[in-house]
Scaffold this active site. Sequence first.
Site, short mmCIF file in Angstrom:
data_model
loop_
_atom_site.label_atom_id
_atom_site.label_comp_id
_atom_site.label_asym_id
_atom_site.label_seq_id
_atom_site.Cartn_x
_atom_site.Cartn_y
_atom_site.Cartn_z
N ASN A 1 0.87 -1.18 0.00
CA ASN A 1 0.00 0.00 0.00
C ASN A 1 0.91 1.23 0.00
O ASN A 1 1.45 1.60 1.03
CB ASN A 1 -0.88 -0.04 1.26
CG ASN A 1 -1.73 1.21 1.42
OD1 ASN A 1 -1.82 2.02 0.50
ND2 ASN A 1 -2.33 1.37 2.58
N LYS B 1 0.16 4.24 -0.40
CA LYS B 1 -0.49 5.44 0.14
C LYS B 1 -0.21 6.64 -0.80
O LYS B 1 -0.13 6.45 -2.01
CB LYS B 1 -0.03 5.70 1.57
CG LYS B 1 -0.21 4.44 2.44
CD LYS B 1 -0.02 4.67 3.90
CE LYS B 1 -0.24 3.35 4.64
NZ LYS B 1 -0.22 3.48 6.08
N HIS C 1 -9.61 1.52 4.40
CA HIS C 1 -8.39 1.68 5.20
C HIS C 1 -8.66 2.68 6.33
O HIS C 1 -9.42 3.63 6.15
CB HIS C 1 -7.26 2.18 4.29
CG HIS C 1 -5.93 2.16 4.97
ND1 HIS C 1 -5.54 3.11 5.87
CD2 HIS C 1 -4.91 1.27 4.91
CE1 HIS C 1 -4.33 2.81 6.32
NE2 HIS C 1 -3.92 1.70 5.76
N GLU D 1 -7.03 5.05 7.43
CA GLU D 1 -6.74 6.45 7.08
C GLU D 1 -7.90 7.07 6.30
O GLU D 1 -8.18 8.25 6.43
CB GLU D 1 -5.42 6.52 6.29
CG GLU D 1 -4.23 6.30 7.22
CD GLU D 1 -2.99 5.73 6.56
OE1 GLU D 1 -2.91 5.69 5.32
OE2 GLU D 1 -2.10 5.28 7.31
N GLU E 1 -5.90 -4.51 10.39
CA GLU E 1 -4.87 -3.50 10.62
C GLU E 1 -5.17 -2.75 11.91
O GLU E 1 -5.97 -1.79 11.89
CB GLU E 1 -4.82 -2.50 9.46
CG GLU E 1 -4.47 -3.14 8.13
CD GLU E 1 -3.82 -2.14 7.19
OE1 GLU E 1 -2.69 -2.39 6.78
OE2 GLU E 1 -4.42 -1.10 6.91
N GLY F 1 2.09 2.50 10.72
CA GLY F 1 3.08 3.58 10.59
C GLY F 1 3.75 3.98 11.90
O GLY F 1 4.43 5.00 11.96
N SER G 1 2.98 -1.88 10.41
CA SER G 1 4.42 -1.98 10.69
C SER G 1 5.00 -3.36 10.38
O SER G 1 5.93 -3.81 11.05
CB SER G 1 4.73 -1.57 12.13
OG SER G 1 4.37 -0.21 12.34
P1 PGA Z 1 2.59 0.48 7.62
O1 PGA Z 1 1.16 0.71 6.93
O2 PGA Z 1 3.13 -0.82 7.10
O3 PGA Z 1 3.40 1.66 7.20
O4 PGA Z 1 2.35 0.43 9.11
C1 PGA Z 1 0.29 -0.38 6.70
C2 PGA Z 1 -1.00 0.12 6.12
O5 PGA Z 1 -1.49 1.18 6.55
O6 PGA Z 1 -1.58 -0.51 5.22
#
Ligand code: PGA
Length: 252
Positions: free
Chosen positions: A10, A12, A98, A100, A168, A174, A214
């Site tokens: 992903n 983003k 997601h 976000e 998630e 993140g 992460s």
């Molecule tokens: P990350 O993000 O691996 O940077 O924690 C995962 C995601 O939001 O899909």
Amino acid sequence: MTRVPLIAGNWKMNGLAADGVALAAGVAARLKSAPDLKAEVLVCPPFTLIAAVAAAVGGSGLAVGGQDCHAKVSGAHTGDISPAMLKDAGASYVILGHSERRTDHGETDAGVKAKAEAAHAAGLKAIVCIGETLAQRDAGQTLEVNRSQLRGSLPAGADAGNTVIAYEPVWAIGTGRVATPEQAQEVHAAIRAELALLVGAGQAEGMRILYGGSMKPDNAAQLIALPDVDGGLIGGASLKVDDFWAVAKSCG
Ligand code: PGA
């Protein structure tokens, strides 16, 4: 039913033409040279790069996906992208719901469900994201929050072929703070049990449930080895070919 792990990047809101296409081409080259890899590999660039990435990786086996889509086929929705547009640009998957997007754009379970149904209608596979916040975990609500998001977000007609679930935990995205194997397995098993009620035991057994938050080369293998973890949705570590490939290789 054997579940082939899915390793999904992903990106983003990252990537301009030169670096994004090079990143995808780098992953595609590794994939081409590893025909025995025991995973399906997917990259989800921003909308602007989907067509260029799809053209660059064609024939390699690397799948391409979007990070969101609208629930409508077309019309007066300025700034939005329909599932058919994603498909037309070369995508076969789309990430939906997601955390976000739930936070930044007020997306609801019902909205995610509608988008996933539209994605299916256009021939895309939907990756439906769910996960609890730290406050919800601390309040002992983890399993119920995830069950509830799953019930609300799962599209009608979901099956093992057209739908992937991504667990998630919001506190792990993140942050560098990854779920422990015990935490991940507990939630994944609860999701699969809930899926059995929603889509039947057979489809639930075949449906992939990804862990996201992460995930990196140094923690991927132990997460992916868990009985109910069927791959990963990877943010930060998907932006470097070596890191993303190391995660994919941890599937064996
Ligand atoms: P990350 O993000 O691996 O940077 O924690 C995962 C995601 O939001 O899909």
